[in-house]
Design a protein around this motif. Structure first.
Motif, short mmCIF file in Angstrom:
data_model
loop_
_atom_site.label_atom_id
_atom_site.label_comp_id
_atom_site.label_asym_id
_atom_site.label_seq_id
_atom_site.Cartn_x
_atom_site.Cartn_y
_atom_site.Cartn_z
N MET A 11 17.84 73.50 48.36
CA MET A 11 16.66 72.65 47.89
C MET A 11 16.33 72.66 46.61
O MET A 11 16.00 71.70 45.82
N CYS A 12 16.34 74.00 45.82
CA CYS A 12 16.16 74.08 44.59
C CYS A 12 17.25 73.36 43.78
O CYS A 12 16.76 72.34 42.63
N ALA A 13 18.27 73.19 44.13
CA ALA A 13 19.36 72.57 43.48
C ALA A 13 19.19 70.98 43.41
O ALA A 13 19.49 70.35 42.51
N LEU A 14 18.82 70.75 44.99
CA LEU A 14 18.35 69.19 44.93
C LEU A 14 17.24 68.80 44.06
O LEU A 14 17.29 67.88 43.48
N ARG A 32 17.35 82.00 39.27
CA ARG A 32 15.82 82.34 38.97
C ARG A 32 14.67 81.64 39.86
O ARG A 32 13.78 82.42 40.22
N PHE A 33 14.92 80.41 40.25
CA PHE A 33 13.76 80.01 41.01
C PHE A 33 13.88 79.92 42.47
O PHE A 33 13.09 79.38 43.11
N VAL A 54 3.42 89.00 45.00
CA VAL A 54 2.63 87.74 44.79
C VAL A 54 2.62 87.30 43.26
O VAL A 54 2.80 86.04 42.77
N THR A 55 2.34 88.01 42.26
CA THR A 55 2.45 87.68 41.00
C THR A 55 3.68 87.26 40.39
O THR A 55 3.67 86.20 39.66
N GLN A 56 4.86 87.82 40.89
CA GLN A 56 6.10 87.22 40.64
C GLN A 56 6.37 85.87 40.94
O GLN A 56 6.80 85.06 40.36
N ILE A 57 5.81 85.58 42.19
CA ILE A 57 6.12 84.43 42.85
C ILE A 57 5.03 83.44 41.93
O ILE A 57 5.70 82.16 41.84
N GLU A 58 3.93 83.62 41.76
CA GLU A 58 3.28 82.98 41.01
C GLU A 58 3.47 82.43 39.48
O GLU A 58 3.52 81.56 39.26
N THR A 59 4.05 83.67 38.96
CA THR A 59 4.74 83.15 37.53
C THR A 59 5.83 82.43 37.60
O THR A 59 6.03 81.18 36.87
N LEU A 60 6.80 82.64 38.71
CA LEU A 60 7.88 82.04 38.81
C LEU A 60 7.42 80.42 39.14
O LEU A 60 8.12 79.35 38.64
#
Length: 71
Positions: A11-14, A32-33, A54-60
């Motif tokens: 999905m990310c690549a799409l 990365r994403f 959670v903070t890592q996902i929020e930043t990403l």
């Protein structure tokens, strides 16, 4: 988690291709994403280990939206 990761990577690549990101940049950006998309897919349900805070996902997520040109 393995199926979720694979689906998230696809999905990310799409998403990135749809925004005109060059093919040679895709592997690094997907690496990365993909957790951002996996987090959306899982909707709080964990099948196996979930190694992201959670903070890592929020930043990403914020970075991913910026790459996609969304705010």
């Amino acid at each position: 988690m393995k199926r979720t990761e694979q689906t998230a990577r696809e999905m990310c690549a799409l998403d990135l291709r749809a925004r005109g990101i060059a093919e040679d940049k895709l592997p690094d950006l997907v690496e990365r994403f993909w957790p951002v998309l996996a987090n959306e897919i899982r909707q709080g349900i964990v099948d196996g280990a979930w190694p992201f805070e959670v903070t890592q996902i929020e930043t990403l997520s914020a970075e991913y939206r910026a790459v996609l040109g969304e705010r």
